[in-house]
Design a protein around this motif. Structure first.
Motif, PDB file in Angstrom:
ATOM      1  N   GLN A  21       0.829  -1.210   0.000  1.00  0.00           N
ATOM      2  CA  GLN A  21       0.000   0.000   0.000  1.00  0.00           C
ATOM      3  C   GLN A  21       0.862   1.259   0.000  1.00  0.00           C
ATOM      4  OE1 GLN A  21      -3.329   0.302  -0.393  1.00  0.00           O
ATOM      5  NE2 GLN A  21      -3.370  -1.907  -0.685  1.00  0.00           N
ATOM      6  N   TYR A  22       1.937   1.253   0.802  1.00  0.00           N
ATOM      7  CA  TYR A  22       2.832   2.421   0.821  1.00  0.00           C
ATOM      8  C   TYR A  22       3.444   2.645  -0.556  1.00  0.00           C
ATOM      9  CZ  TYR A  22       2.735   2.614   5.982  1.00  0.00           C
ATOM     10  OH  TYR A  22       2.367   2.728   7.297  1.00  0.00           O
ATOM     11  N   THR A  23       3.797   1.551  -1.236  1.00  0.00           N
ATOM     12  CA  THR A  23       4.337   1.679  -2.587  1.00  0.00           C
ATOM     13  C   THR A  23       3.300   2.328  -3.502  1.00  0.00           C
ATOM     14  OG1 THR A  23       5.816  -0.212  -2.321  1.00  0.00           O
ATOM     15  CG2 THR A  23       5.257   0.410  -4.574  1.00  0.00           C
ATOM     16  N   THR A  24       2.053   1.882  -3.399  1.00  0.00           N
ATOM     17  CA  THR A  24       0.970   2.453  -4.204  1.00  0.00           C
ATOM     18  C   THR A  24       0.825   3.947  -3.951  1.00  0.00           C
ATOM     19  OG1 THR A  24      -0.226   0.358  -4.227  1.00  0.00           O
ATOM     20  CG2 THR A  24      -1.533   2.342  -4.639  1.00  0.00           C
ATOM     21  N   LEU A  25       1.021   4.352  -2.706  1.00  0.00           N
ATOM     22  CA  LEU A  25       0.866   5.763  -2.343  1.00  0.00           C
ATOM     23  C   LEU A  25       2.132   6.583  -2.597  1.00  0.00           C
ATOM     24  CD1 LEU A  25      -1.130   5.284   0.987  1.00  0.00           C
ATOM     25  CD2 LEU A  25      -2.000   6.152  -1.202  1.00  0.00           C
ATOM     26  N   GLY A  26       3.206   5.921  -3.066  1.00  0.00           N
ATOM     27  CA  GLY A  26       4.448   6.641  -3.352  1.00  0.00           C
ATOM     28  C   GLY A  26       5.345   6.840  -2.147  1.00  0.00           C
ATOM     29  N   ASP A  27       5.044   6.178  -1.039  1.00  0.00           N
ATOM     30  CA  ASP A  27       5.867   6.275   0.170  1.00  0.00           C
ATOM     31  C   ASP A  27       6.880   5.133   0.157  1.00  0.00           C
ATOM     32  OD1 ASP A  27       7.015   6.435   2.688  1.00  0.00           O
ATOM     33  OD2 ASP A  27       5.122   6.261   3.797  1.00  0.00           O
ATOM     34  N   ASN A  28       7.936   5.297  -0.635  1.00  0.00           N
ATOM     35  CA  ASN A  28       8.920   4.229  -0.786  1.00  0.00           C
ATOM     36  C   ASN A  28       9.644   3.910   0.518  1.00  0.00           C
ATOM     37  OD1 ASN A  28       8.512   3.676  -3.574  1.00  0.00           O
ATOM     38  ND2 ASN A  28       9.553   5.588  -4.034  1.00  0.00           N
ATOM     39  N   GLU A  29       9.954   4.918   1.297  1.00  0.00           N
ATOM     40  CA  GLU A  29      10.671   4.666   2.564  1.00  0.00           C
ATOM     41  C   GLU A  29       9.787   3.883   3.540  1.00  0.00           C
ATOM     42  OE1 GLU A  29      13.937   5.004   2.893  1.00  0.00           O
ATOM     43  OE2 GLU A  29      13.886   5.757   0.835  1.00  0.00           O
ATOM     44  N   GLY A  30       8.508   4.244   3.613  1.00  0.00           N
ATOM     45  CA  GLY A  30       7.576   3.476   4.448  1.00  0.00           C
ATOM     46  C   GLY A  30       7.446   2.054   3.949  1.00  0.00           C
ATOM     47  N   ALA A  31       7.394   1.892   2.628  1.00  0.00           N
ATOM     48  CA  ALA A  31       7.301   0.555   2.025  1.00  0.00           C
ATOM     49  C   ALA A  31       8.546  -0.267   2.335  1.00  0.00           C
ATOM     50  CB  ALA A  31       7.105   0.672   0.515  1.00  0.00           C
ATOM     51  N   ILE A  32       9.702   0.365   2.267  1.00  0.00           N
ATOM     52  CA  ILE A  32      10.964  -0.330   2.551  1.00  0.00           C
ATOM     53  C   ILE A  32      10.986  -0.814   3.996  1.00  0.00           C
ATOM     54  CG2 ILE A  32      13.462   0.013   2.830  1.00  0.00           C
ATOM     55  CD1 ILE A  32      13.245   1.878   0.295  1.00  0.00           C
ATOM     56  N   ARG A  33      10.652   0.079   4.930  1.00  0.00           N
ATOM     57  CA  ARG A  33      10.650  -0.301   6.359  1.00  0.00           C
ATOM     58  C   ARG A  33       9.681  -1.442   6.633  1.00  0.00           C
ATOM     59  NH1 ARG A  33      10.792   5.127   6.863  1.00  0.00           N
ATOM     60  NH2 ARG A  33       8.562   5.245   7.286  1.00  0.00           N
ATOM     61  N   ALA A  34       8.459  -1.321   6.108  1.00  0.00           N
ATOM     62  CA  ALA A  34       7.440  -2.341   6.368  1.00  0.00           C
ATOM     63  C   ALA A  34       7.854  -3.690   5.768  1.00  0.00           C
ATOM     64  CB  ALA A  34       6.087  -1.892   5.810  1.00  0.00           C
ATOM     65  N   ALA A  35       8.370  -3.683   4.536  1.00  0.00           N
ATOM     66  CA  ALA A  35       8.780  -4.942   3.899  1.00  0.00           C
ATOM     67  C   ALA A  35       9.965  -5.569   4.615  1.00  0.00           C
ATOM     68  CB  ALA A  35       9.105  -4.709   2.426  1.00  0.00           C
ATOM     69  N   GLN A  36      10.921  -4.753   5.041  1.00  0.00           N
ATOM     70  CA  GLN A  36      12.067  -5.299   5.788  1.00  0.00           C
ATOM     71  C   GLN A  36      11.606  -5.941   7.088  1.00  0.00           C
ATOM     72  OE1 GLN A  36      14.454  -1.687   5.938  1.00  0.00           O
ATOM     73  NE2 GLN A  36      15.896  -2.509   4.429  1.00  0.00           N
ATOM     74  N   ASP A  37      10.717  -5.257   7.796  1.00  0.00           N
ATOM     75  CA  ASP A  37      10.208  -5.808   9.055  1.00  0.00           C
ATOM     76  C   ASP A  37       9.422  -7.096   8.812  1.00  0.00           C
ATOM     77  OD1 ASP A  37      11.371  -3.659  10.357  1.00  0.00           O
ATOM     78  OD2 ASP A  37       9.473  -2.605  10.716  1.00  0.00           O
ATOM     79  N   ALA A  38       8.609  -7.118   7.762  1.00  0.00           N
ATOM     80  CA  ALA A  38       7.826  -8.320   7.446  1.00  0.00           C
ATOM     81  C   ALA A  38       8.742  -9.483   7.086  1.00  0.00           C
ATOM     82  CB  ALA A  38       6.856  -8.036   6.294  1.00  0.00           C
ATOM     83  N   ALA A  39       9.738  -9.234   6.246  1.00  0.00           N
ATOM     84  CA  ALA A  39      10.664 -10.301   5.844  1.00  0.00           C
ATOM     85  C   ALA A  39      11.438 -10.834   7.042  1.00  0.00           C
ATOM     86  CB  ALA A  39      11.619  -9.800   4.762  1.00  0.00           C
ATOM     87  N   THR A  40      11.838  -9.947   7.935  1.00  0.00           N
ATOM     88  CA  THR A  40      12.555 -10.373   9.147  1.00  0.00           C
ATOM     89  C   THR A  40      11.676 -11.287   9.992  1.00  0.00           C
ATOM     90  OG1 THR A  40      13.914  -8.372   9.163  1.00  0.00           O
ATOM     91  CG2 THR A  40      13.675  -9.544  11.259  1.00  0.00           C
ATOM     92  N   LEU A  41      10.420 -10.913  10.162  1.00  0.00           N
ATOM     93  CA  LEU A  41       9.495 -11.755  10.937  1.00  0.00           C
ATOM     94  C   LEU A  41       9.284 -13.105  10.262  1.00  0.00           C
ATOM     95  CD1 LEU A  41       6.786  -9.214  12.114  1.00  0.00           C
ATOM     96  CD2 LEU A  41       8.230 -10.631  13.578  1.00  0.00           C
ATOM     97  N   HIS A  42       9.095 -13.101   8.951  1.00  0.00           N
ATOM     98  CA  HIS A  42       8.901 -14.368   8.235  1.00  0.00           C
ATOM     99  C   HIS A  42      10.125 -15.273   8.405  1.00  0.00           C
ATOM    100  CE1 HIS A  42       5.068 -13.566   6.416  1.00  0.00           C
ATOM    101  NE2 HIS A  42       5.493 -12.479   5.802  1.00  0.00           N
ATOM    102  N   ARG A  43      11.302 -14.701   8.349  1.00  0.00           N
ATOM    103  CA  ARG A  43      12.516 -15.518   8.516  1.00  0.00           C
ATOM    104  C   ARG A  43      12.618 -16.066   9.942  1.00  0.00           C
ATOM    105  NH1 ARG A  43      14.635 -15.851   3.833  1.00  0.00           N
ATOM    106  NH2 ARG A  43      14.974 -14.073   2.481  1.00  0.00           N
ATOM    107  N   ARG A  44      12.238 -15.261  10.923  1.00  0.00           N
ATOM    108  CA  ARG A  44      12.241 -15.750  12.310  1.00  0.00           C
ATOM    109  C   ARG A  44      11.289 -16.922  12.487  1.00  0.00           C
ATOM    110  NH1 ARG A  44      11.867 -10.067  15.349  1.00  0.00           N
ATOM    111  NH2 ARG A  44      14.001  -9.387  14.958  1.00  0.00           N
TER     112      ARG A  44
END
Length: 194
Positions: A71-94
């Motif tokens: 959603q952040y990517t859709t809204l043009g908030d790349n930094e928010g998208a980056i943070r959210a995706a990094q956090d999600a990927a970290t949780l999935h790996r855990r």
């Protein structure tokens, strides 16, 4: 459905059980997303994130973060998208959900491309390709990876590499949206080549 979900959101907001609230906010987000209401979807996903975190439900939290990234990517908030995706990927790996982490990292790569962090995006995409190749089956995920790599090559001013990337993946079985996206990438590359 949108009017209905708006009518019940006050009741959803009053729910105090963290796990139930997280699930309900997730359902509200789905309705808003289906209606194309990105801002309302983000607000619902943020509530889902808050409640899932409070409930200690890592899987639901990772899902909310992954959806927020898109959603952040859709809204043009790349930094928010980056943070959210990094956090999600970290949780999935855990949680040892490596395949889901790799798919989430495709959202991260898309956000990185949008932020002009092409090297970071390319590293993620090449790692995703290595991981996905043995198990791709009928999935179109390798095509998504190839398309994103082609876009990176175009942005880097390397149209021939973009064309090579598109040619490396067989076109059979692609849905119409993917076919049209690939035609657009190919046309851009051909225009750059003259």
């Amino acid at each position: 459905a949108v009017a209905d979900v708006q009518a019940v959101q006050a009741a959803v907001a009053a729910v105090q059980d963290p796990l139930m609230a997280a699930g309900l906010w997730g359902h509200c987000a789905v309705v808003h997303n289906a209606n194309g209401s990105s801002q309302a979807c983000v607000a619902a996903l943020q509530q889902q994130q808050r409640w899932a975190q409070q409930a200690g439900h890592a899987e639901m939290l990772a899902g909310a973060l992954g959806s927020l990234s898109g959603q952040y990517t859709t809204l043009g908030d790349n930094e928010g998208a980056i943070r959210a995706a990094q956090d999600a990927a970290t949780l999935h790996r855990r949680m040892r959900a490596d395949h889901t982490a790799v798919v989430t990292e495709l959202n991260l790569a898309l956000a990185l491309v949008g932020a002009s962090r092409l090297r970071d995006a390319m590293a993620l995409l090449l790692a995703a390709r290595r991981y996905l190749q043995p198990s791709a089956g009928d999935s179109d995920t390798p095509l998504v990876v190839a398309d994103l790599l082609a876009e990176i090559w175009l942005r880097a001013g390397c149209p021939q590499r973009a064309l090579d990337e598109l040619a490396a993946q067989p076109p059979g079985g692609m849905n119409l949206a993917r076919q049209v996206n690939r035609l657009a990438l190919q046309a851009q590359a051909e225009q750059m080549l003259g």
